[in-house]
Motif scaffolding. Structure first.
Motif, mmCIF file in Angstrom:
data_model
loop_
_atom_site.group_PDB
_atom_site.id
_atom_site.type_symbol
_atom_site.label_atom_id
_atom_site.label_comp_id
_atom_site.label_asym_id
_atom_site.label_seq_id
_atom_site.Cartn_x
_atom_site.Cartn_y
_atom_site.Cartn_z
ATOM 1 N N GLY A 136 16.505 -10.186 4.499
ATOM 2 C CA GLY A 136 15.599 -9.848 5.580
ATOM 3 C C GLY A 136 15.621 -8.359 5.876
ATOM 4 O O GLY A 136 16.350 -7.588 5.268
ATOM 5 N N ALA A 137 14.827 -7.952 6.829
ATOM 6 C CA ALA A 137 14.666 -6.535 7.152
ATOM 7 C C ALA A 137 15.680 -6.104 8.189
ATOM 8 O O ALA A 137 16.140 -6.904 9.011
ATOM 9 C CB ALA A 137 13.257 -6.282 7.682
ATOM 10 N N PRO A 138 16.041 -4.796 8.182
ATOM 11 C CA PRO A 138 16.899 -4.276 9.239
ATOM 12 C C PRO A 138 16.172 -4.291 10.576
ATOM 13 O O PRO A 138 14.954 -4.275 10.638
ATOM 14 C CB PRO A 138 17.227 -2.856 8.782
ATOM 15 C CG PRO A 138 16.114 -2.487 7.856
ATOM 16 C CD PRO A 138 15.678 -3.763 7.202
ATOM 17 N N PRO B 274 -2.328 3.408 7.253
ATOM 18 C CA PRO B 274 -2.385 2.592 8.477
ATOM 19 C C PRO B 274 -1.023 2.114 8.962
ATOM 20 O O PRO B 274 -0.790 2.030 10.175
ATOM 21 C CB PRO B 274 -3.274 1.410 8.058
ATOM 22 C CG PRO B 274 -4.144 1.964 6.971
ATOM 23 C CD PRO B 274 -3.287 2.945 6.240
ATOM 24 N N GLN B 275 -0.105 1.797 8.056
ATOM 25 C CA GLN B 275 1.231 1.346 8.465
ATOM 26 C C GLN B 275 2.000 2.477 9.159
ATOM 27 O O GLN B 275 2.678 2.261 10.173
ATOM 28 C CB GLN B 275 2.017 0.865 7.240
ATOM 29 C CG GLN B 275 1.484 -0.401 6.597
ATOM 30 C CD GLN B 275 2.022 -1.662 7.255
ATOM 31 O OE1 GLN B 275 3.140 -1.680 7.754
ATOM 32 N NE2 GLN B 275 1.220 -2.707 7.273
ATOM 33 N N VAL B 276 1.891 3.684 8.601
ATOM 34 C CA VAL B 276 2.542 4.845 9.215
ATOM 35 C C VAL B 276 1.907 5.141 10.566
ATOM 36 O O VAL B 276 2.598 5.410 11.556
ATOM 37 C CB VAL B 276 2.463 6.063 8.281
ATOM 38 C CG1 VAL B 276 2.982 7.321 8.979
ATOM 39 C CG2 VAL B 276 3.242 5.806 6.992
ATOM 40 N N GLN B 277 0.573 5.116 10.600
ATOM 41 C CA GLN B 277 -0.160 5.395 11.835
ATOM 42 C C GLN B 277 0.274 4.445 12.956
ATOM 43 O O GLN B 277 0.585 4.876 14.077
ATOM 44 C CB GLN B 277 -1.663 5.246 11.586
ATOM 45 C CG GLN B 277 -2.543 5.416 12.817
ATOM 46 C CD GLN B 277 -2.776 6.854 13.180
ATOM 47 O OE1 GLN B 277 -2.889 7.696 12.300
ATOM 48 N NE2 GLN B 277 -2.846 7.158 14.468
ATOM 49 N N SER C 80 7.763 -0.316 9.814
ATOM 50 C CA SER C 80 6.386 -0.770 9.728
ATOM 51 C C SER C 80 6.337 -2.290 9.681
ATOM 52 O O SER C 80 7.373 -2.967 9.593
ATOM 53 C CB SER C 80 5.732 -0.188 8.474
ATOM 54 O OG SER C 80 6.293 -0.793 7.311
ATOM 55 N N ASP C 81 5.123 -2.842 9.700
ATOM 56 C CA ASP C 81 4.974 -4.295 9.582
ATOM 57 C C ASP C 81 5.502 -4.806 8.253
ATOM 58 O O ASP C 81 5.848 -5.988 8.132
ATOM 59 C CB ASP C 81 3.507 -4.687 9.738
ATOM 60 C CG ASP C 81 3.014 -4.529 11.170
ATOM 61 O OD1 ASP C 81 3.869 -4.442 12.072
ATOM 62 O OD2 ASP C 81 1.795 -4.472 11.375
ATOM 63 N N ALA C 82 5.569 -3.906 7.264
ATOM 64 C CA ALA C 82 6.126 -4.266 5.961
ATOM 65 C C ALA C 82 7.636 -4.055 5.903
ATOM 66 O O ALA C 82 8.234 -4.113 4.826
ATOM 67 C CB ALA C 82 5.437 -3.467 4.863
ATOM 68 N N SER C 83 8.245 -3.781 7.057
ATOM 69 C CA SER C 83 9.703 -3.581 7.183
ATOM 70 C C SER C 83 10.179 -2.349 6.424
ATOM 71 O O SER C 83 11.312 -2.317 5.932
ATOM 72 C CB SER C 83 10.469 -4.827 6.698
ATOM 73 O OG SER C 83 10.156 -5.935 7.508
ATOM 74 N N PRO D 216 3.904 5.212 3.339
ATOM 75 C CA PRO D 216 5.175 4.485 3.253
ATOM 76 C C PRO D 216 5.922 4.882 1.978
ATOM 77 O O PRO D 216 5.352 5.495 1.072
ATOM 78 C CB PRO D 216 4.739 3.010 3.202
ATOM 79 C CG PRO D 216 3.305 2.992 3.610
ATOM 80 C CD PRO D 216 2.741 4.317 3.245
ATOM 81 N N PRO D 217 7.198 4.518 1.878
ATOM 82 C CA PRO D 217 7.942 4.797 0.650
ATOM 83 C C PRO D 217 7.239 4.191 -0.560
ATOM 84 O O PRO D 217 6.934 2.994 -0.572
ATOM 85 C CB PRO D 217 9.298 4.121 0.897
ATOM 86 C CG PRO D 217 9.437 4.070 2.381
ATOM 87 C CD PRO D 217 8.049 3.879 2.906
ATOM 88 N N PRO D 218 6.953 4.983 -1.591
ATOM 89 C CA PRO D 218 6.267 4.444 -2.770
ATOM 90 C C PRO D 218 7.244 3.705 -3.677
ATOM 91 O O PRO D 218 8.461 3.892 -3.605
ATOM 92 C CB PRO D 218 5.734 5.702 -3.466
ATOM 93 C CG PRO D 218 6.713 6.770 -3.091
ATOM 94 C CD PRO D 218 7.167 6.440 -1.689
ATOM 95 N N LEU D 219 6.715 2.865 -4.532
ATOM 96 C CA LEU D 219 7.540 2.191 -5.527
ATOM 97 C C LEU D 219 8.125 3.218 -6.491
ATOM 98 O O LEU D 219 7.502 4.243 -6.790
ATOM 99 C CB LEU D 219 6.707 1.167 -6.299
ATOM 100 C CG LEU D 219 6.228 -0.061 -5.518
ATOM 101 C CD1 LEU D 219 5.274 -0.889 -6.373
ATOM 102 C CD2 LEU D 219 7.408 -0.909 -5.068
ATOM 103 N N ALA D 220 9.320 2.952 -6.984
ATOM 104 C CA ALA D 220 9.974 3.859 -7.930
ATOM 105 C C ALA D 220 9.391 3.651 -9.321
ATOM 106 O O ALA D 220 10.055 3.194 -10.253
ATOM 107 C CB ALA D 220 11.481 3.624 -7.933
ATOM 108 N N ALA D 221 8.129 3.981 -9.456
ATOM 109 C CA ALA D 221 7.404 3.851 -10.719
ATOM 110 C C ALA D 221 7.086 5.252 -11.243
ATOM 111 O O ALA D 221 7.205 6.238 -10.502
ATOM 112 C CB ALA D 221 6.126 3.052 -10.503
ATOM 113 N N PRO D 222 6.682 5.399 -12.499
ATOM 114 C CA PRO D 222 6.404 6.729 -13.059
ATOM 115 C C PRO D 222 5.406 7.535 -12.238
ATOM 116 O O PRO D 222 5.553 8.747 -12.090
ATOM 117 C CB PRO D 222 5.850 6.403 -14.454
ATOM 118 C CG PRO D 222 6.497 5.110 -14.819
ATOM 119 C CD PRO D 222 6.596 4.346 -13.540
ATOM 120 N N GLU D 223 4.400 6.874 -11.680
ATOM 121 C CA GLU D 223 3.382 7.622 -10.924
ATOM 122 C C GLU D 223 3.945 8.225 -9.644
ATOM 123 O O GLU D 223 3.330 9.117 -9.056
ATOM 124 C CB GLU D 223 2.190 6.727 -10.599
ATOM 125 C CG GLU D 223 2.528 5.443 -9.865
ATOM 126 C CD GLU D 223 2.754 4.266 -10.796
ATOM 127 O OE1 GLU D 223 2.578 3.116 -10.353
ATOM 128 O OE2 GLU D 223 3.106 4.500 -11.973
#
Length: 324
Positions: A319-321, A104-107, A278-281, A239-246
């Motif tokens: 803050g966000a760019p 939804p954020q990408v959309q 996105s709304d999540a910056s 959106p960009p995923p967290l840099a986690a193993p998954e």
């Protein structure tokens, strides 16, 4: 990915990567930068460690189209100015296959960018690409897995590095890459959804002789039918995923590469540029794909869209760019 992050963080003005399946466009999109995958053969990649000679190509990343155009001129030796395209003259296709099942954020961010383009006079044409999914599935993995072994062997021999293919594979330290080599590349097999292992050679022969040409024809028909300058769609559906193993799992890779994979297999030029935040910056990228050899048109479309959508400002310390 490190190069894309460095460009997005403004540690460097530009960088080069190699785009086999999207390793220029994805880092650019996820870091709010511009990334260009040229038609295979536009830039000399003969000394780059190969994965698939049918898909491999160097490509530039930067924070603006002017720098991408400059790097393209340096790499090709052609400094002819790109053609200027007016918004009112642009015809861009919106393939349904690449606009489905978006986060939804990408959309929301991508749709807002489309509204800005429409308001500026750009003609946006929803369309289908019949046959794309089947032709792409029969092309991608057979190409990459089969060519990787043979191209690496030839590369090691050509450069006389003193390391053979078997020794190289034994030294792979990344668990996910090691598994791909041990289970698929070295034995030359491709698993089916049922778990059956198929030999790669006949699948590769069919991909080269039939399926890849059919995939390119899917794109050619769409461009001819609608008189397009390019196709336009979100570079990454999530959106960009967290840099986690998954994040390194096969499931994550297939999700991230869903929209960029067909163009890689068809050898198309593709340009990812920021659509906004996105709304999540978090940055969202839009990709422009063209037909093989239409690199200058793709770059010219990118210049035109950047002038309409603006550029992302450097990340702030807090803050966000924001938009320029």
């Amino acid at each position: 990915s490190g190069s894309g992050a460095a460009v997005g963080a403004r540690l460097v003005p530009a960088a080069l990567g190699t785009d086999t399946g999207a390793s220029v466009r994805l880092p650019a999109a996820l870091n709010g930068a511009v990334g260009f995958r040229p038609s295979v053969g536009r830039y000399d990649g003969s000394d780059i460690t190969p994965i698939s000679h049918t898909r491999d190509t160097p490509g530039p990343m930067a924070n603006c189209m002017a720098d991408i155009a400059l790097l393209d001129a340096v790499l090709t030796g052609d400094d002819t100015p790109l053609p200027a395209l007016r918004a009112a003259d642009l015809r861009l296709g919106l393939p349904g296959y690449f606009w489905q099942d978006l986060d939804p954020q990408v959309q929301a961010t991508a749709q807002a960018a489309l509204e800005r383009l429409r308001a500026s006079g750009v003609t946006l044409i929803p369309l289908d690409l019949p046959g794309l999914e089947a032709s792409n599935a029969a092309t991608g993995m057979p190409l990459c897995l089969y060519e990787q072994k043979h191209d690496l062997i030839a590369y090691l021999q050509r450069h006389d590095v003193g390391v053979g293919f078997e020794e190289l594979v034994a030294r792979i330290s990344s668990p996910d890459v090691k598994a791909i080599f041990d289970d698929l590349v070295v034995p030359g097999v491709l698993p089916t959804p049922s778990g059956e292992l198929l030999p790669l050679q006949p699948l590769y022969d069919s991909a080269i002789a039939e399926h890849r040409n059919a995939l390119i024809d899917v794109y050619r028909r769409a461009f001819e039918q609608h008189a397009l300058h390019g196709l336009l769609f979100p570079t990454v559906p999530v959106p960009p995923p967290l840099a986690a193993p998954e994040a390194s799992s096969l499931e994550s890779f297939l999700r991230l590469a869903h929209n960029v994979d067909p163009g890689s297999n068809a050898g198309l030029p593709g340009l990812s540029l920021p659509a906004g935040l996105s709304d999540a910056s978090l940055p969202v990228g839009l990709e422009i794909d063209g037909l093989p050899g239409a690199d200058r048109t793709v770059l010219a479309v990118g210049q035109a869209l950047e002038s309409l959508l603006g550029r992302l400002a450097p990340p702030a310390r807090a803050g966000a760019p924001a938009r320029d």
